[in-house]
Design an enzyme around this catalytic site. Structure first.
Site, PDB file in Angstrom:
ATOM      1  N   TYR A 317       0.851  -1.203   0.000  1.00 38.71           N
ATOM      2  CA  TYR A 317       0.000   0.000   0.000  1.00 38.71           C
ATOM      3  C   TYR A 317       0.885   1.251   0.000  1.00 38.71           C
ATOM      4  CZ  TYR A 317      -4.162  -2.776   1.307  1.00 38.71           C
ATOM      5  OH  TYR A 317      -5.213  -3.655   1.335  1.00 38.71           O
ATOM      6  N   LYS A 326      -1.790   8.737 -10.473  1.00 39.33           N
ATOM      7  CA  LYS A 326      -3.030   7.970 -10.419  1.00 39.33           C
ATOM      8  C   LYS A 326      -4.091   8.670  -9.574  1.00 39.33           C
ATOM      9  CE  LYS A 326      -3.324   4.102  -8.016  1.00 39.33           C
ATOM     10  NZ  LYS A 326      -3.342   2.698  -7.558  1.00 39.33           N
ATOM     11  N   TYR A 327      -3.723   9.080  -8.361  1.00 39.66           N
ATOM     12  CA  TYR A 327      -4.746   9.652  -7.467  1.00 39.66           C
ATOM     13  C   TYR A 327      -5.144  11.058  -7.900  1.00 39.66           C
ATOM     14  CZ  TYR A 327      -4.040   5.455  -4.820  1.00 39.66           C
ATOM     15  OH  TYR A 327      -3.981   4.148  -4.474  1.00 39.66           O
ATOM     16  N   GLU A 383     -13.766  -2.249   2.829  1.00 42.36           N
ATOM     17  CA  GLU A 383     -12.481  -2.928   2.711  1.00 42.36           C
ATOM     18  C   GLU A 383     -12.610  -4.319   3.318  1.00 42.36           C
ATOM     19  OE1 GLU A 383      -9.689  -2.324   1.047  1.00 42.36           O
ATOM     20  OE2 GLU A 383      -9.062  -4.273   1.827  1.00 42.36           O
ATOM     21  N   ASP A 410     -16.632  -7.874   2.105  1.00 44.16           N
ATOM     22  CA  ASP A 410     -16.283  -8.215   0.727  1.00 44.16           C
ATOM     23  C   ASP A 410     -17.374  -7.619  -0.161  1.00 44.16           C
ATOM     24  OD1 ASP A 410     -16.174  -9.559  -1.791  1.00 44.16           O
ATOM     25  OD2 ASP A 410     -14.993 -11.152  -0.865  1.00 44.16           O
ATOM     26  N   MET A 411     -16.981  -6.792  -1.106  1.00 43.08           N
ATOM     27  CA  MET A 411     -17.980  -6.064  -1.898  1.00 43.08           C
ATOM     28  C   MET A 411     -18.917  -6.988  -2.664  1.00 43.08           C
ATOM     29  SD  MET A 411     -15.759  -4.515  -5.050  1.00 43.08           S
ATOM     30  CE  MET A 411     -14.207  -4.331  -4.191  1.00 43.08           C
ATOM     31  N   GLU A 426     -10.449   0.989  -7.409  1.00 38.83           N
ATOM     32  CA  GLU A 426      -9.168   0.877  -8.132  1.00 38.83           C
ATOM     33  C   GLU A 426      -8.745  -0.587  -8.082  1.00 38.83           C
ATOM     34  OE1 GLU A 426      -5.649   2.464  -6.477  1.00 38.83           O
ATOM     35  OE2 GLU A 426      -6.468   2.839  -4.494  1.00 38.83           O
ATOM     36  N   GLU A 435      -7.044  -8.419 -12.568  1.00 42.63           N
ATOM     37  CA  GLU A 435      -7.166  -8.584 -11.112  1.00 42.63           C
ATOM     38  C   GLU A 435      -8.636  -8.651 -10.699  1.00 42.63           C
ATOM     39  OE1 GLU A 435      -4.508  -5.979  -8.969  1.00 42.63           O
ATOM     40  OE2 GLU A 435      -2.789  -6.594 -10.177  1.00 42.63           O
TER      41      GLU A 435
END
Lengths: 640, 640
Positions: A317, A326-327, A383, A410-411, A426, A435
């Site tokens: 991380y 990216k951000y 998360e 878990d989404m 992301e 991924e």
């Protein structure tokens, strides 16, 4: 004053002579005094040529007894002892004719070259250069050298190859002969290239770039190719400078200049040539952040992440949160979306769900975008990594407060208390969907209100045929099928694309195709399977060792992130490309068409890719059809 | 009256129908009553096609729920139970479009075909035929089938391929599409060919012969291609008869005739077609001695003899002494040599040394030649195998007496009491020199007087590029490098040469080049190294899986023995050809040139071959360069 140069980028400079010095020690001292780190010298005197027995003046019996008991007469040797081995690279006899039509000449050439190699290894010379591949047939040359290098360990073996043929600058004959040789010797990792820069270089950039895919360990810059600058000093033309610097940057070769046999540049001193090369070395463009980040990773094969099966480490991380681009892009995307969706001054509170919040960088992007756009938001941060979730709690306690609701879930399984306007994630890999972003967002898209959006809105996988001896050998070193059928994340360095990447397929979010039931739990994953192909016309004879993969993603409208070379977000370092190996190197003749076929496939528990490549000649003639790789995910898959 | 046929050569005959019978049992009974061994039927009804959902008349929801839970409605099945599995071969749906441009059609086709295969395996159908490869792209078809056959064990999978395309008889499109498919599926051993004989056959014999290299398990002969003979009965034209009989002879396929939908031959009965096929089967040309000898050895890989390291078994001598031709030729050679060298009536006693006498067949040849020519001889018989030497002693005691002196010795080391006029040996291997005849005769040639001769006088190695799926797979089954780089002795059956063999190199005896010292003990074996190459223009698109090797030997003047197909000594069975594998199959486009490179190499203890192949396009364009095989004898050698 000498400019500073990163020591890890510094190339040694050697001095090559074709003269046979009686006192090699003196020559080495001279070379060092004029700024050279090592010397390059013939191993044996031209007298040794007598063993070929081609001028019948010699005693045939002598030659015959040598054939029976091949041993050096010390007078035949230029490098007579191990005293200077560390400072010297040898050049093998230039009169051997391993592919002669005469069997006797072939046999004696083989014995002579083996004898020289044997001696060079015995005294631990640091390197040995084969002076030139024959023109025409090279079969026996390849066989002899392939066999002879088997016993070499310390001493490096190099084959001198010119960038361009004097008679046919654009013909790429040097590379073609080297390529034939290398195919016959099957990418023998003990054989390297000593690339000779020639006075004329091909004008087609690809003919230079293709050398970046070759195992270059030394670059020879003959004094003769230098030109005089107005002051009379030897310098190199701009294209030569640029090519040599690219080679220095990508391959870090030993540089070799030659001792001119006569004075060819008015103001030249014995150190002029090496000094000029060192100057080019010092003048390499400075490394960028991304290069520092990549140090040690160049051409290194990393297995891609298994994000659903593994949890990321804190350090991972830490590194990726530092991406300077990216951000920024995510923040810009959220900012623009907020401007578009909510009127200035409205009290509407936009609900944003960050799925896969990690340690919170996207949450920060959203909060910052809300502030800049003067829009009200509430953020849910989901998360599944229990370790990262602790850091999120710290951030909420210290910074975010009520603006953020944390959810440990878990989404794919969470049932939200409300729906969101904007879903931010992301989850992209180097190939976009590798991924499992599609599968994760299938689960999460039930959180989105009608008319809500996903950031990213879409992503596309790109592929191109790639040449790289180094990647080829890194994969081949595993000596098994599995590694030949596994895609790797790789920071490309010694590679050359045969043609520019082309798109294979895309994913869009939210998925409006009606494939996913409202409860977000599809019976099967068939809607996330994909098939794509692309044809590439290749303009020069080249080899294909694998396939480069990239992605491009639309976060929101014109806000993109990309790792495709043509559109790469400048400075973004979070993704290296992905590399799909091919099980055997494929010859791609000039003008032929490479077709790549890719599938993204799924079953209940896994997602994997299968791929293959074919080559068709200019006339449509079928030349090569490779087997389909990774059949049924046998060698590699990502777990759901 | 039925003619006798060797049961091992008998092919089953099946009856194919495209009709979907409600009562399959009745159809099977009818088929059996009309002389058929099995039937071939669609697995499912055309109604099953609804799952493609291409005519939008169907309920889309139905199709969608099928996609989620693919299961057969029993009304969709023609083969509804396992009752007839042993008598039935299934044909998969002919409406699937695995390479459709429409993703939905591709996905549903894949599900449908997997569902059919799954059912066929569940009820243990003996075979399953994929009705036709698509024209154009076949990538997804290949991927789906490659994956689907993984789970098949009992049920055989066949792909129906027509010999010729109706629009383009000479174009070989059927083979090309099959070849593409087979390359993509990497010679999957679970996928076979059901070859459909077409009404027109290509006139170029090679276009038929190349099918002999393919994994044909069934041959389909549609009723429509039969013609009426003057009496109104259905018969096949001569070229068809011949091709079908060749297939029967080499591949022993299941034969399949079709049920004509209308009466197309006046006098045809339901059994006419199968009876005609059975008649062709019975009329196969009778097996020759050599075929009987070879039974069970066809396409079987035997490691070549290591004659210096191993001693032969009695049984091996027993078999090879029965060769009806070889010893005839040796006797003729000795006979002619005696006539040439000694005048009629002379008292001169010719000394003959038979080196490697084994159990004595060559001694008998010499004695018999002496008798016929009315010349006096004395024979020394050398043998190093102590077991065979006992048999020699028996022969001397019982038959030969004083005319023969026995010597128990290795010919490379023996010191003779006298020299000979004629040295006779039979040390040849399938490639001529591969059983070390040159090295053995180097040692023995010191026995020969000035002006004396060796029988054989010379031998030449020949090679040609070869296609053979069976040999390819037999080698690949070992899954290691070593077996891919070992030459094998093989009785060729399911093979096709890409071009006729060409010579690589020769050996002559006695060696008069002065390489061998008078004491017969050379310091090195360099004079027995060889390098040879040959180019072959290939007239059709073909695959190359390996290299066929042969020898031709001059025993004495015009007395030859040969296993090269063009000059093969009729009836001689002592040698099968030799097969040099290639590590990967190589595509050879029409009009391109295959170059074979061969080396015979030696060191102090070993002799071995290295080889490689390249392919160049019509325009000289380099297409394929294979690595040199068996580098330094790493995988295979013959011990000295």
């Amino acid at each position: 004053m000498t400019e500073a140069i990163d020591p890890s980028r510094m190339c040694s400079v050697g001095l090559l002579t074709t003269e046979c010095f009686d006192n090699l020690g003196d020559f080495i001292v001279q070379a060092e005094e004029t700024g050279h780190d090592f010397i390059v010298t013939p191993v044996s005197h031209p007298t040794f040529r007598r063993v070929l027995n081609q001028d019948k003046s010699n005693n045939e019996q002598d030659q015959k007894s040598w054939k029976d008991r091949p041993v050096f007469d010390r007078k035949d040797l230029v490098v007579q002892s191990a005293d200077f081995s560390q400072k010297a690279v040898g050049v093998l006899a230039n009169w051997t004719q391993l592919d002669s039509h005469d069997p006797e000449t072939r046999i004696c050439s083989e014995l002579a070259i083996k004898q020289e190699i044997d001696w060079a290894c015995h005294i631990s010379l640091s390197g040995l250069i084969f002076p030139a591949l024959p023109q025409g047939s090279i079969f026996n040359t390849a066989r002899v050298i392939n066999n002879a290098v088997k016993s070499m360990s310390y001493t490096q073996f190099l084959v001198r190859v010119p960038v361009a043929d004097k008679q046919d600058i654009q013909g790429n004959l040097g590379w073609k002969q080297w390529n034939r040789f290398r195919a016959l010797t099957e990418y023998n990792t003990k054989i390297h290239v000593a690339l000779e820069i020639t006075s004329e270089l091909p004008t087609d950039k690809q003919l230079l770039n293709m050398w970046l895919a070759e195992p270059i360990k030394a670059v020879i810059v003959p004094a003769e190719i230098f030109v005089e600058n107005p002051k009379g000093y030897p310098v190199l033309p701009k294209p030569h400078q640029k090519f040599i610097q690219t080679l220095m940057d990508k391959m870090k070769p030993d540089m070799i200049v030659t001792l001119p046999t006569s004075k060819i540049h008015k103001k030249a001193t014995p150190s002029s040539y090496s000094e000029y090369i060192s100057y080019l070395n010092r003048k390499l463009p400075p490394l960028e952040d991304v290069d520092h980040f990549a140090t040690g990773y160049q051409d290194f094969l990393q297995a891609p992440l298994q994000p659903l099966m593994d949890n990321l480490e804190n350090q991972t991380y830490e590194v990726f949160e530092k991406d300077p681009i990216k951000y920024q892009q995510y923040e810009k995307a959220v900012y623009k979306a907020l401007l578009d969706r909510v009127e200035h001054g409205s009290d509407y509170v936009t609900t944003i769900m960050v799925v896969g919040a990690g340690r919170g960088p996207l949450v920060n992007c959203c909060l910052s975008a809300a502030e800049k756009s003067e829009r009200k938001i509430h953020v849910y941060a989901l998360e599944k990594n229990h370790n990262a979730f602790v850091t999120l709690q710290n951030a909420k306690a210290d910074l975010w407060g009520d603006k953020v609701t944390l959810v440990f879930a878990d989404m794919r399984k969470w049932t939200p208390p409300t729906k969101c306007d904007i879903l931010v994630s992301e989850l992209l890999g180097s190939f976009g969907d590798n991924e499992l972003s599609p599968e994760c967002l299938d689960g999460a898209q039930k959180f989105i209100k009608d008319g809500g959006i996903s950031i990213p809105a879409s992503y596309t996988a790109f592929a191109s045929p790639l040449a790289s001896t180094r990647l080829n050998n890194n994969v081949a070193a595993y000596k098994d099928l599995q590694h030949c059928e596994t895609p790797y994340v790789v920071m490309f360095q010694q590679v050359c694309e045969l043609a520019s990447p082309k798109p294979l397929w895309s994913f869009e979010h939210p998925n409006t195709q009606g494939d996913i039931p409202a409860d977000g739990d599809p019976m099967n994953n068939l809607h996330n399977t994909r098939y794509g192909y692309a044809d590439f016309t290749v303009e020069h004879d080249m080899m294909m060792n694998g396939i480069a993969g990239y992605f491009e993603s639309v976060l929101y409208k014109d806000v993109m992130i990309s790792i495709r070379p043509e559109t790469h977000s400048p400075g973004m370092f979070s993704w290296f490309p992905i590399y799909f190996p091919l099980r055997t190197p494929v010859q791609v003749p000039k003008g032929s068409t490479v077709s790549l076929q890719f599938w993204r496939l799924t079953d209940v528990k896994r997602v994997w890719y299968e791929w293959t490549a074919t080559v068709q000649g200019r006339d449509g003639q079928e030349m090569t059809t490779l087997p389909i790789h990774n059949v049924g995910g046998r060698s590699y898959y990502v777990g759901l």
